[in-house]
Scaffold this motif. Sequence first.
Motif, PDB file in Angstrom:
ATOM      1  N   GLN A   6      46.799 -13.877  17.648  1.00  0.00           N
ATOM      2  CA  GLN A   6      46.747 -14.292  16.239  1.00  0.00           C
ATOM      3  C   GLN A   6      45.454 -15.048  15.932  1.00  0.00           C
ATOM      4  N   PHE A   7      44.970 -15.824  16.937  1.00  0.00           N
ATOM      5  CA  PHE A   7      43.775 -16.635  16.694  1.00  0.00           C
ATOM      6  C   PHE A   7      42.472 -15.950  17.131  1.00  0.00           C
ATOM      7  N   ALA A   8      42.593 -14.728  17.690  1.00  0.00           N
ATOM      8  CA  ALA A   8      41.405 -14.072  18.262  1.00  0.00           C
ATOM      9  C   ALA A   8      40.272 -13.929  17.246  1.00  0.00           C
ATOM     10  N   GLU A   9      40.605 -13.398  16.054  1.00  0.00           N
ATOM     11  CA  GLU A   9      39.567 -13.187  15.048  1.00  0.00           C
ATOM     12  C   GLU A   9      39.016 -14.505  14.526  1.00  0.00           C
ATOM     13  N   ASP A  10      39.971 -15.503  14.338  1.00  0.00           N
ATOM     14  CA  ASP A  10      39.532 -16.813  13.848  1.00  0.00           C
ATOM     15  C   ASP A  10      38.554 -17.468  14.827  1.00  0.00           C
ATOM     16  N   LEU A  11      38.806 -17.269  16.126  1.00  0.00           N
ATOM     17  CA  LEU A  11      37.937 -17.854  17.146  1.00  0.00           C
ATOM     18  C   LEU A  11      36.478 -17.371  16.985  1.00  0.00           C
ATOM     19  N   ALA A  12      36.327 -16.075  16.755  1.00  0.00           N
ATOM     20  CA  ALA A  12      34.978 -15.499  16.596  1.00  0.00           C
ATOM     21  C   ALA A  12      34.280 -16.081  15.382  1.00  0.00           C
ATOM     22  N   LEU A  13      35.040 -16.149  14.246  1.00  0.00           N
ATOM     23  CA  LEU A  13      34.453 -16.720  13.027  1.00  0.00           C
ATOM     24  C   LEU A  13      34.123 -18.183  13.247  1.00  0.00           C
ATOM     25  N   TYR A  14      34.999 -18.887  13.969  1.00  0.00           N
ATOM     26  CA  TYR A  14      34.808 -20.304  14.249  1.00  0.00           C
ATOM     27  C   TYR A  14      33.538 -20.496  15.080  1.00  0.00           C
ATOM     28  N   ALA A  15      33.359 -19.620  16.062  1.00  0.00           N
ATOM     29  CA  ALA A  15      32.178 -19.712  16.920  1.00  0.00           C
ATOM     30  C   ALA A  15      30.890 -19.526  16.098  1.00  0.00           C
ATOM     31  N   LEU A  16      31.001 -18.719  15.045  1.00  0.00           N
ATOM     32  CA  LEU A  16      29.828 -18.495  14.183  1.00  0.00           C
ATOM     33  C   LEU A  16      29.720 -19.554  13.100  1.00  0.00           C
ATOM     34  N   GLY A  17      30.731 -20.470  13.052  1.00  0.00           N
ATOM     35  CA  GLY A  17      30.723 -21.513  12.021  1.00  0.00           C
ATOM     36  C   GLY A  17      31.092 -20.983  10.667  1.00  0.00           C
ATOM     37  N   ALA A  18      31.864 -19.869  10.645  1.00  0.00           N
ATOM     38  CA  ALA A  18      32.162 -19.216   9.366  1.00  0.00           C
ATOM     39  C   ALA A  18      33.652 -19.294   8.999  1.00  0.00           C
ATOM     40  N   LEU A  19      34.431 -19.993   9.809  1.00  0.00           N
ATOM     41  CA  LEU A  19      35.883 -20.080   9.517  1.00  0.00           C
ATOM     42  C   LEU A  19      36.136 -21.184   8.488  1.00  0.00           C
ATOM     43  N   PRO A  22      42.315 -23.011   5.108  1.00  0.00           N
ATOM     44  CA  PRO A  22      43.004 -23.926   6.062  1.00  0.00           C
ATOM     45  C   PRO A  22      43.053 -23.360   7.478  1.00  0.00           C
ATOM     46  N   GLU A  23      42.546 -22.125   7.707  1.00  0.00           N
ATOM     47  CA  GLU A  23      42.599 -21.510   9.034  1.00  0.00           C
ATOM     48  C   GLU A  23      41.857 -22.371  10.067  1.00  0.00           C
ATOM     49  N   LYS A  24      40.763 -23.018   9.612  1.00  0.00           N
ATOM     50  CA  LYS A  24      39.945 -23.800  10.535  1.00  0.00           C
ATOM     51  C   LYS A  24      40.777 -24.929  11.160  1.00  0.00           C
ATOM     52  N   GLU A  25      41.524 -25.620  10.273  1.00  0.00           N
ATOM     53  CA  GLU A  25      42.320 -26.749  10.764  1.00  0.00           C
ATOM     54  C   GLU A  25      43.408 -26.280  11.711  1.00  0.00           C
ATOM     55  N   ALA A  26      44.043 -25.150  11.350  1.00  0.00           N
ATOM     56  CA  ALA A  26      45.111 -24.593  12.181  1.00  0.00           C
ATOM     57  C   ALA A  26      44.581 -24.214  13.555  1.00  0.00           C
ATOM     58  N   LEU A  27      43.395 -23.617  13.582  1.00  0.00           N
ATOM     59  CA  LEU A  27      42.802 -23.190  14.853  1.00  0.00           C
ATOM     60  C   LEU A  27      42.455 -24.404  15.709  1.00  0.00           C
ATOM     61  N   GLU A  28      41.882 -25.415  15.055  1.00  0.00           N
ATOM     62  CA  GLU A  28      41.502 -26.618  15.800  1.00  0.00           C
ATOM     63  C   GLU A  28      42.733 -27.279  16.424  1.00  0.00           C
ATOM     64  N   GLN A  29      43.854 -27.246  15.685  1.00  0.00           N
ATOM     65  CA  GLN A  29      45.104 -27.810  16.236  1.00  0.00           C
ATOM     66  C   GLN A  29      45.538 -27.008  17.450  1.00  0.00           C
ATOM     67  N   LEU A  69      30.844  -8.399  18.632  1.00  0.00           N
ATOM     68  CA  LEU A  69      30.762  -7.544  17.451  1.00  0.00           C
ATOM     69  C   LEU A  69      32.129  -7.003  17.066  1.00  0.00           C
ATOM     70  N   ARG A  70      32.894  -6.668  18.097  1.00  0.00           N
ATOM     71  CA  ARG A  70      34.244  -6.177  17.832  1.00  0.00           C
ATOM     72  C   ARG A  70      35.060  -7.277  17.155  1.00  0.00           C
ATOM     73  N   ALA A  71      34.850  -8.522  17.623  1.00  0.00           N
ATOM     74  CA  ALA A  71      35.632  -9.646  17.104  1.00  0.00           C
ATOM     75  C   ALA A  71      35.285  -9.934  15.655  1.00  0.00           C
ATOM     76  N   ILE A  72      34.019  -9.793  15.273  1.00  0.00           N
ATOM     77  CA  ILE A  72      33.639 -10.167  13.898  1.00  0.00           C
ATOM     78  C   ILE A  72      33.661  -8.996  12.948  1.00  0.00           C
ATOM     79  N   ALA A  73      34.004  -7.774  13.492  1.00  0.00           N
ATOM     80  CA  ALA A  73      34.031  -6.604  12.617  1.00  0.00           C
ATOM     81  C   ALA A  73      35.177  -6.716  11.629  1.00  0.00           C
ATOM     82  N   PRO A  74      34.924  -6.374  10.331  1.00  0.00           N
ATOM     83  CA  PRO A  74      36.002  -6.409   9.322  1.00  0.00           C
ATOM     84  C   PRO A  74      37.111  -5.412   9.691  1.00  0.00           C
ATOM     85  N   GLU A  75      38.343  -5.756   9.305  1.00  0.00           N
ATOM     86  CA  GLU A  75      39.505  -4.932   9.623  1.00  0.00           C
ATOM     87  C   GLU A  75      39.334  -3.523   9.079  1.00  0.00           C
TER      88      GLU A  75
END
Length: 255
Positions: A6-19, A22-29, A69-75
């Motif tokens: 569930q957090f896989a895609e958020d992790l990639a965006l987070y790594a790029l600083g683009a998350l 409220p997803e950012k807070e949920a991921l950090e938790q 690239l796979r992680a940040i690719a749009p659905e």
Amino acid sequence: MSAHEQFAEDLALYALGALEEPEKEALEQHLGVCAPCQSELQQLQSDTTLLALSTVGPVPPLRSRKRLLRAIAPEGREPLTVPKRFTWWLLAPYAVSAALVVVAAFLWNESRSLKRTVADLEQRHSEMEKQLRVSQDLVNTFTSPESKQITLAPVKALPQPQGKAYYLSSSGHLIFLANNFAPLPPNKVYELWLIPSIGSPIPAGLFQPDTRGTATLVNPPLPIGVQAKAFAITIEPTGGSPAPTSQPIMLGAAG
Ligand SMILES: [Zn+2]
């Protein structure tokens, strides 16, 4: 679906600083309590760093790049064209470097050849300058206003000998006048010849010039009615010759 997936895609965006929230807070938790996701985030962050470096530095491992690239690719969209563009882009610095090496080698070669050509031209130019200076000196000798022209002549100029014959063929009468003739040794004499149109030269008188170089012949014995082609003078032994024994020293065509 597990929590990690569930957090896989958020992790990639987070790594790029683009998350975003409220997803950012949920991921950090979730990251606070999940070691595997922390590890994945670290991996992604290092991939991101490598990707950033790759524009000027080393190429990131193909595996990591594909995963990121796979992680940040749009659905639902095939990211196939993206890696292709990235591949080209990542190779660009090497292509540029290789091109620069080729260009540098070409320019070095070209410069060496140009240097040789310039040296050749300089030498030829200096030779031509030398030749031009010599030519200018020659011309100056003739044309310079300071140039003096001196004509040299024999120290003691002698007037040229001259003979004049007046001939009347119908009567066989001849008058001959000699001027400026050089004196002859005692055993020699000048002999005048009438050279007819047809036949051998006919003796027309002997003479010795006086001290002024002059002599005159009047009516030497000649046959009547002979057409004269020319008159000639030879130097003969004293007493004269019935036919010339030497080449004429003077010759005049009868007009
Ligand atoms: Zn997790």
